[in-house]
Design an enzyme around this catalytic site. Structure first.
Site, PDB file in Angstrom:
ATOM      1  N   ASP A 180       0.861  -1.175   0.000  1.00 17.89           N
ATOM      2  CA  ASP A 180       0.000   0.000   0.000  1.00 17.89           C
ATOM      3  C   ASP A 180       0.900   1.228   0.000  1.00 17.89           C
ATOM      4  OD1 ASP A 180      -3.247   0.309   0.846  1.00 17.89           O
ATOM      5  OD2 ASP A 180      -2.013   2.111   1.019  1.00 17.89           O
ATOM      6  N   ASP A 263     -12.584  -8.753 -13.656  1.00 16.73           N
ATOM      7  CA  ASP A 263     -13.975  -8.329 -13.485  1.00 16.73           C
ATOM      8  C   ASP A 263     -14.227  -6.924 -14.017  1.00 16.73           C
ATOM      9  OD1 ASP A 263     -16.668  -8.730 -12.383  1.00 16.73           O
ATOM     10  OD2 ASP A 263     -16.120  -7.201 -10.910  1.00 16.73           O
ATOM     11  N   GLU A 268     -15.977  -0.896 -21.158  1.00 19.01           N
ATOM     12  CA  GLU A 268     -17.027  -1.852 -20.870  1.00 19.01           C
ATOM     13  C   GLU A 268     -18.287  -1.507 -21.657  1.00 19.01           C
ATOM     14  OE1 GLU A 268     -17.555  -1.905 -16.640  1.00 19.01           O
ATOM     15  OE2 GLU A 268     -15.558  -2.706 -16.250  1.00 19.01           O
ATOM     16  N   HIS A 291     -18.155  -7.078 -14.485  1.00 20.48           N
ATOM     17  CA  HIS A 291     -18.147  -6.044 -13.445  1.00 20.48           C
ATOM     18  C   HIS A 291     -19.205  -6.344 -12.379  1.00 20.48           C
ATOM     19  CE1 HIS A 291     -17.019  -1.548 -12.798  1.00 20.48           C
ATOM     20  NE2 HIS A 291     -17.228  -2.148 -11.642  1.00 20.48           N
ATOM     21  N   ILE A 292     -19.098  -7.538 -11.798  1.00 16.54           N
ATOM     22  CA  ILE A 292     -20.098  -7.992 -10.824  1.00 16.54           C
ATOM     23  C   ILE A 292     -19.505  -8.222  -9.439  1.00 16.54           C
ATOM     24  CG2 ILE A 292     -21.640  -9.028 -12.524  1.00 16.54           C
ATOM     25  CD1 ILE A 292     -20.299 -11.761 -11.724  1.00 16.54           C
ATOM     26  N   GLY A 294     -19.297  -6.498  -6.818  1.00 18.25           N
ATOM     27  CA  GLY A 294     -20.191  -6.088  -5.737  1.00 18.25           C
ATOM     28  C   GLY A 294     -21.648  -6.379  -6.023  1.00 18.25           C
TER      29      GLY A 294
END
Length: 408
Positions: A180, A263, A268, A291-292, A294
């Site tokens: 990070d 994803d 897109e 793109h699923i 969430g």
């Protein structure tokens, strides 16, 4: 510049099939003027629809550009019913006095679960075996099939999703390392490495969980894939703009990367009717999802509650805490007062000018809070309800004013 509207006059435009919880929250709070559509709108339709909206709720497909926002004269709040906000011109919204809210935590578990499931599937070689069986084959073999126990997962970005994935992965017996840009306290036995290259050199599987920022755009390209361990795996459920897809395809072609799960993509489809195009479609060892990350019922239900409640707090009280582009203010409500919300250009002297105008008009300020962000200042003031009309008249004389609302 407006007095407080009656709730039945405040119009909400909700797009892209938001969860019914959003409607329930708004209706319970007394808001009835709600238009909910199941799809995104193209720019021309959106400009026409948004003209009379006070609040607009969207997911990831709707693009709120500066041009669109400049046609939304009545708009006072935007809700992104998802984590990301890059579909909104945040600077333009701020300049126009419009706070943007999102749901940064509501779908973290759903994304983390998907990534862990994909890690297990990749290590078992399930994508290729599944494709073979669908074509009538029977590729029963243990070649390149392994348990995830004992493997090292490298998490890039140790935020709310990355840290939750860390806990789940460790419970499966995986070793967790992470990178990070700031020092983060590890959960469990996870270990923070000093730089991205060290993580790529060490991890058996690399998973991205970073925001869309200039520093993260195309952070994974040929140079980084070359630094990954031979025969390792790659997962991206963060942002499509983080990965150079052609370079990932080349790494898969060469065998450097043994498999991947993607994803999110740089480009897109805008709807289910538009064909998805990607050089990754030809690989049986790649899991492609639309793109699923969430997109679970639990996540969407939580998101509907979270963002709609932020709409209500801002509409009812002017509360902007957790807004992503706007000064954050919250003051407890006092009986017998009217609240003035003054959004203005962030230049020196505005607060002293307002206080002087109020003093000259013998208006007593009962509560006051000012915060600034970028080019905008946000001032919240409570005055005795007898003084609110006079206070509004004084604020109209402030040249730096962008927008005024009075709540009562």
């Amino acid at each position: 510049m407006a007095l407080s509207l009656q709730k039945d006059k405040i119009r909400f435009l909700l797009l892209e099939g938001l969860h019914e919880n959003a409607l329930k929250v708004l209706q319970k709070a007394g808001y009835k003027n709600i238009e909910s559509l199941s799809h995104a709108l193209d720019q021309e339709e959106l400009i026409e629809k948004i003209k009379d909206a006070h609040f607009v709720g969207i997911r990831s497909r709707t693009q709120l550009t500066r041009e669109v926002l400049e046609h939304a004269d009545k708009l006072i709040g935007i809700g992104c019913f998802c984590i990301g906000t890059n579909q909104v011109d945040l600077e333009a919204a701020r300049e126009l006095g419009i706070p943007v809210f999102n749901a940064p935590y509501s779908n973290t578990r759903s994304v983390a679960e998907l990534v862990l499931a994909e890690a297990i599937m990749l290590y078992r070689g399930i994508p290729e075996k599944n494709a073979t069986v669908h074509r009538g084959g029977w590729g029963k073999s243990a070649k390149d099939s392994h348990e995830v126990r004992g493997k090292t997962i490298g998490i890039v970005g140790y935020g709310s999703i990355g840290s939750q994935l860390s806990v789940l992965a460790e419970s499966f017996g995986m070793r967790v390392i992470y990178h990070d840009v700031v020092t983060k306290l590890p959960l469990g036995n996870a270990h923070q490495v000093s730089n991205l290259q060290e993580l790529l050199n060490t991890a058996d599987i690399v998973s991205l969980h970073v925001p869309d920022e200039p520093s993260t755009r195309y952070m994974m390209k040929a140079e980084q894939f070359a630094q990954m361990k031979e025969g390792s795996y790659f997962i991206n459920a963060a942002r499509g703009t983080c990965v150079e897809i052609d370079d990932l395809a080349a790494a898969l072609e060469s065998g450097r990367v043994l498999g991947a799960a993607i994803d999110v993509f740089p480009k897109e489809p805008k709807s289910a009717d538009e064909e998805f195009e990607s050089p990754l479609r030809k690989f049986d060892n790649v899991i492609l999802t639309p793109h699923i990350g969430g997109s679970t019922q639990e996540a969407q239900a939580n998101i509907g509650l979270e963002v709609a409640e932020k709409f209500v707090r801002y509409s009812d009280q002017g509360d902007t805490v957790t807004a992503v582009n706007f000064p954050e203010i919250s003051i407890p409500y006092k009986e017998g007062t009217h609240r003035l919300l003054h959004i203005h250009h962030n230049v020196p002297g505005v607060l002293s000018q307002i206080n002087r105008l109020f003093a000259d008009a013998h208006i007593n300020i009962l509560a006051q809070s000012l915060m600034t962000e970028g080019s905008v200042g946000y001032l919240m003031m409570d005055v005795d309800y007898h003084d609110s009309r006079a206070a509004l008249d004084q604020l109209k004389d402030v040249a730096e004013t962008i927008r005024i609302r009075v709540l009562y």
